[in-house]
Design a protein around this motif. Structure first.
Motif, mmCIF file in Angstrom:
data_model
loop_
_atom_site.group_PDB
_atom_site.id
_atom_site.type_symbol
_atom_site.label_atom_id
_atom_site.label_comp_id
_atom_site.label_asym_id
_atom_site.label_seq_id
_atom_site.Cartn_x
_atom_site.Cartn_y
_atom_site.Cartn_z
ATOM 1 N N ASN A 1 -6.288 -7.304 -7.383
ATOM 2 C CA ASN A 1 -6.939 -8.016 -6.287
ATOM 3 C C ASN A 1 -5.851 -8.621 -5.404
ATOM 4 O O ASN A 1 -4.936 -9.277 -5.902
ATOM 5 C CB ASN A 1 -7.844 -9.129 -6.822
ATOM 6 N N GLU B 1 0.826 -1.207 0.000
ATOM 7 C CA GLU B 1 0.000 0.000 0.000
ATOM 8 C C GLU B 1 0.862 1.259 0.000
ATOM 9 O O GLU B 1 0.620 2.191 -0.773
ATOM 10 C CB GLU B 1 -0.928 -0.006 1.213
ATOM 11 N N LYS C 1 -5.719 -0.457 1.739
ATOM 12 C CA LYS C 1 -6.317 0.634 0.966
ATOM 13 C C LYS C 1 -7.764 0.910 1.374
ATOM 14 O O LYS C 1 -8.660 1.033 0.549
ATOM 15 C CB LYS C 1 -6.230 0.336 -0.530
ATOM 16 N N GLY C 2 -7.965 1.001 2.696
ATOM 17 C CA GLY C 2 -9.263 1.377 3.220
ATOM 18 C C GLY C 2 -10.275 0.263 3.322
ATOM 19 O O GLY C 2 -11.414 0.497 3.744
ATOM 20 N N LYS C 3 -9.884 -0.947 2.971
ATOM 21 C CA LYS C 3 -10.799 -2.084 3.053
ATOM 22 C C LYS C 3 -10.227 -3.136 3.995
ATOM 23 O O LYS C 3 -9.020 -3.276 4.128
ATOM 24 C CB LYS C 3 -11.010 -2.707 1.670
ATOM 25 N N ASN C 4 -11.108 -3.865 4.636
ATOM 26 C CA ASN C 4 -10.695 -5.000 5.445
ATOM 27 C C ASN C 4 -10.803 -6.271 4.609
ATOM 28 O O ASN C 4 -11.900 -6.670 4.207
ATOM 29 C CB ASN C 4 -11.562 -5.126 6.702
ATOM 30 N N LEU C 5 -9.658 -6.864 4.330
ATOM 31 C CA LEU C 5 -9.617 -8.059 3.501
ATOM 32 C C LEU C 5 -9.536 -9.302 4.375
ATOM 33 O O LEU C 5 -8.719 -9.374 5.299
ATOM 34 C CB LEU C 5 -8.419 -8.019 2.548
ATOM 35 N N SER D 1 -6.233 -4.728 6.960
ATOM 36 C CA SER D 1 -6.617 -3.525 6.233
ATOM 37 C C SER D 1 -5.696 -3.316 5.042
ATOM 38 O O SER D 1 -4.470 -3.441 5.158
ATOM 39 C CB SER D 1 -6.560 -2.313 7.160
ATOM 40 N N SER E 1 -8.734 -10.699 9.424
ATOM 41 C CA SER E 1 -8.745 -9.728 8.330
ATOM 42 C C SER E 1 -7.603 -8.739 8.513
ATOM 43 O O SER E 1 -7.115 -8.527 9.632
ATOM 44 C CB SER E 1 -10.078 -8.982 8.254
#
Length: 336
Positions: free
Chosen positions: A33, A25, A50-54, A48, A46
């Protein structure tokens, strides 16, 4: 339009895996993806990005045909089990575990021997060297242009994070117990680690050399293209959470000009030279940084052909995750 790539990080929940994800990041790596993978009980959480929780998924059912590149950070056993499967699916592999032999997975440091990539073919299989080798080779490659080293003697003081999260947790536990006057039984280490130095970091062979010591010697000769270099390495476990430190002595073929060496270190992009009168440490200097710090550059007391120096480096960031991401950047720029 800039291309983007589907990427997998194997061992995403470990300290190196998490740092690798952060660097992807930070450096704006062209990720389409990002697949975060772990084995066993480590899956299910999970991270974080780029602002998302993967979500961190189980590696056992992952199809490597879904990604162009996979980072392996989850330990030697996982690499040995899944790296060949990844390549069979056409996926490039960067191994950070040291599980694969040099002949199969060349060790590469972008600032030192990036030309190795030109000799390989897809699907690419590369290895990031051990953290001590990255720190040492980053400095020695700069010096090698100005002197002829014949023998390297290094004492490597390694942080407990070299043993992963378990090492950090164990040092914290032992320290807390001792400060509170409580007895404890060592768990990860074979004796007290807190407020102590351990004279080896892994099992020794019949000749008394540890596996990492032998690995460092082989990697350094290969990285520096110096098969004739005699290497004497001693690895000790230090009660430090993050950051490795090295006392280095080089025996050279002839005398050298110290100012030339200092100027070369000052100009090197991956090295931070600390001038005479000061010296670097992992705490306050190296940890969290992308450079290898070097100081106390001096000739021997009795031998003008001897060079001594002190090195400090972040073993997780610089010594593992950053080197792997830089390798991936080279791959996507020139080869993928």
């Amino acid at each position: 339009m800039t291309r983007s790539f589907d990427i997998a990080v194997i061992g995403a929940t470990g300290s190196v895996g998490e740092t690798l994800v952060q660097l992807l990041e930070e450096r704006d790596f062209p990720v389409a993806n990002l697949h975060l993978m772990a084995s066993g009980d480590s899956a299910g959480g999970s991270l974080s990005f780029k602002g998302k929780n993967l979500r961190v998924r189980s590696l056992e059912s992952f199809d490597f045909a879904n990604v162009r590149l996979a980072f392996f950070t989850a330990g030697a056993a996982v690499t040995l089990e899944y790296a060949a499967q990844a390549r069979a699916a056409g996926c490039a592999v960067i191994d950070l575990t040291g599980a694969l032999p040099q002949e199969q997975a060349p060790r590469v440091i972008p600032e030192v021997n990036a030309e190795v990539l030109t000799t390989l073919a897809a699907p690419y299989l590369l290895a990031s060297p051990s953290a001590p080798s990255i720190a040492l080779a980053s400095v020695l490659a700069v010096l090698g242009a100005h002197l002829s080293p014949q023998r390297l003697t290094v004492t490597a003081c390694l942080a407990v994070s070299s043993r992963g999260r378990a090492g950090v947790s164990e040092l914290a536990r032992q320290t807390a117990e001792l400060l509170n006057g409580r007895a404890f039984e060592p768990q990860l280490f074979d004796r007290q680690m807190a407020f102590n130095l351990l004279g080896q970091v892994d099992e020794c062979d019949g000749e008394g050399h540890g596996a990492l010591e032998r690995r460092m010697a082989l990697e350094l000769k290969t990285l520096l293209a110096a098969p004739q270099l005699q290497v004497s390495a001693t690895c000790i476990q230090a009660p430090v959470f993050f950051g490795d430190s090295f006392s280095v002595s080089l025996q050279c073929a002839s005398a050298f000009d110290l100012q030339t060496l200092r100027d070369a270190l000052e100009a090197a992009p991956a090295v931070e030279y600390v001038e005479s009168g000061d010296y670097p440490t992992v705490v306050g200097d190296a940890v969290g940084q992308d450079e290898v710090y070097v100081g106390r550059v001096r000739a021997g007391l009795d031998d003008p052909c001897e060079l001594n120096l002190w090195i400090a480096s972040d073993n997780v960031r610089k010594g593992a995750a950053l080197n792997a991401v830089q390798l991936a950047e080279l791959l996507i720029k020139h080869y993928l």
